[in-house]
Write a protein that holds these residues in place. Structure first.
Motif, short mmCIF file in Angstrom:
data_model
loop_
_atom_site.label_atom_id
_atom_site.label_comp_id
_atom_site.label_asym_id
_atom_site.label_seq_id
_atom_site.Cartn_x
_atom_site.Cartn_y
_atom_site.Cartn_z
N TRP A 280 17.59 16.77 37.81
CA TRP A 280 18.90 17.51 38.41
C TRP A 280 19.72 18.27 37.70
N GLU A 281 20.01 17.73 36.46
CA GLU A 281 20.86 18.39 35.70
C GLU A 281 20.51 19.28 34.57
N LYS B 143 10.13 12.08 40.37
CA LYS B 143 8.99 12.27 40.81
C LYS B 143 8.22 13.21 39.70
N SER B 144 8.84 13.99 38.85
CA SER B 144 8.41 14.83 37.87
C SER B 144 7.65 14.32 36.71
N ALA B 145 8.20 12.89 36.68
CA ALA B 145 7.70 12.23 35.55
C ALA B 145 6.17 11.78 35.65
N THR B 146 5.30 12.04 34.54
CA THR B 146 3.81 11.82 34.50
C THR B 146 3.85 10.34 33.53
N LEU C 155 14.70 5.61 23.14
CA LEU C 155 15.16 7.05 23.71
C LEU C 155 13.72 7.59 24.71
N GLY C 156 14.20 7.77 26.10
CA GLY C 156 13.25 7.94 26.98
C GLY C 156 13.35 9.35 27.17
N ASP C 157 11.93 9.95 27.25
CA ASP C 157 12.18 11.44 27.47
C ASP C 157 11.25 11.48 28.83
N THR C 158 11.94 10.83 29.80
CA THR C 158 11.49 10.38 31.13
C THR C 158 10.74 11.37 31.92
N ILE C 159 10.99 12.60 31.92
CA ILE C 159 10.21 13.81 32.58
C ILE C 159 9.46 14.35 31.47
N GLY C 160 9.33 14.09 30.30
CA GLY C 160 8.26 14.87 29.29
C GLY C 160 8.77 16.24 28.79
N VAL C 161 9.95 16.56 28.97
CA VAL C 161 10.19 18.03 28.44
C VAL C 161 10.71 18.05 27.06
N ALA C 162 10.89 17.08 26.29
CA ALA C 162 11.23 17.22 24.78
C ALA C 162 10.16 17.98 24.03
N THR C 163 10.60 18.49 23.01
CA THR C 163 9.76 19.36 22.03
C THR C 163 10.24 19.00 20.75
N PRO C 164 9.43 19.10 19.72
CA PRO C 164 9.78 18.27 18.37
C PRO C 164 11.27 18.69 17.70
N ARG D 2 22.63 7.54 39.48
CA ARG D 2 22.68 7.21 40.63
C ARG D 2 21.51 7.02 41.42
N ALA D 3 20.70 7.80 41.09
CA ALA D 3 19.16 7.76 41.81
C ALA D 3 18.46 6.56 41.74
#
Length: 326
Positions: free
Chosen positions: A162-163, A257-260, A188-197, A122-123
């Motif tokens: 958001w989720e 906005k949290s995506a670097t 596969l996008g880790d858009t806000i960079g929170v993934a870990t191995p 939606r965003a």
């Protein structure tokens, strides 16, 4: 001053070759506060080609209202006409109108961008997740009829601002839908960079179990928490051989906005060369290109490898062994 190339020590369980999918000119520059002149964009892409990149995502045929930094797509494409036909220049298309614009410029490689979450759909697309997939279906169908190669981006595969955490099954559903439409590749996008191995490994296992061929998967990591390289290595051990990266670490996401910044191409190539994995990329030329672009943007490159090889915290300068292009 650091040396120009890493020492090489191969590791077991890794591919012999990796395709670097360069996204700097599109995903990197779309997040700039001001529009980069079209001549600079053209020169950037030409330099990336001379550095050995075989896939360079050029621009996006999105409405200028939504991404004004890429409003010059029609002006840019003719400036790239002199580049060899074997260089892939994918462009993003958001809808049927975007595809028409891409076809008019004889673009042979396109990408659509879906979301794994309702909130980001939606965003970013002003539609629900299912509505966005329905919008892409005729776009991909026509693109395949035009004999175009189609990539499907899937944003927010690991976390959503958001989720929160995104269940792997949710990502699998979107990926399967895109493959069924006819997409040739999924990113596969880790858009806000929170993934870990461990999260990366879990998602790739679920995708494989659901019948998604690993050979059609690419990974796209942002480095918000410094995990992009470790996540990439995990993906390589799972059999992934296409990795998205952005020269100089440029980028982010205008709608998250949290995506670097993206994983820097230089940091990726340094690691791959150290592992003895072929990329075809000339690291010295690539570093000089990112230093050149940092000068044009008026700020230091965030890439650690660029900074190490140029010996400075500014965008200017280059390592004595690099092919400096001014």
């Amino acid at each position: 001053m650091m040396q120009g190339l890493p020492m090489r020590f191969a590791a077991d369980g890794l591919p012999s070759e990796v395709r670097v999918y360069e996204v700097g000119p599109r995903d990197g520059l779309q997040n700039e506060q001001s529009t980069v002149p079209v001549e600079v964009k053209s020169e950037f892409i030409h330099r990336l080609y001379r550095a050995g990149l075989e896939t360079v995502e050029a621009t996006s045929f999105v409405h200028p209202k939504w991404v004004p930094q890429l409003a010059d797509a029609e002006a840019l494409m003719p400036l790239l006409a002199d580049l060899p036909a074997d260089l892939r220049l994918p462009v993003l298309v958001p809808n049927a109108r975007g595809l028409e614009r891409a076809v008019a410029h004889d673009c042979r490689h396109i990408a659509v961008f879906a979301s794994a979450t309702e909130s980001f759909a939606r965003a970013n697309l002003n539609r629900s997740l299912d509505e966005s997939l329905a919008m892409f279906d005729p776009v991909v169908t026509r693109a395949k009829a035009e004999e175009q190669w189609v990539r499907g981006y899937v944003s927010m595969c690991f976390g959503d601002p958001w989720e929160g955490a995104v269940p792997p099954a949710q990502v699998v559903r979107v990926c399967r839908a895109l493959l069924e439409m006819g997409c040739d590749e999924l990113s596969l996008g880790d858009t806000i960079g929170v993934a870990t191995p461990g999260h990366v490994e879990a998602l790739l296992r679920e995708l494989t179990a659901a019948g998604v061929p690993v050979g059609r998967i690419a990974v796209h990591f942002h480095d918000t928490y410094g995990q992009a390289l470790s996540n990439t290595l995990t993906a390589l051990r799972h059999g992934v051989t296409t990795v998205d990266a952005s020269a100089g670490g440029l980028g982010g996401c205008p709608y998250a906005k949290s995506a670097t910044g993206n994983l820097a191409t230089e940091d990726l190539v340094w690691m791959l060369q150290g592992l003895g994995i072929a990329t075809g990329v000339d690291l010295a030329r690539l570093t000089a290109t990112s230093a050149w672009m940092a000068d044009r943007l008026g700020r230091p490159s965030p890439s650690r490898t660029v900074r190490a090889l140029t010996g400075a915290d500014s965008g200017a300068g280059s390592h004595p062994n690099s092919h400096k292009e001014q």
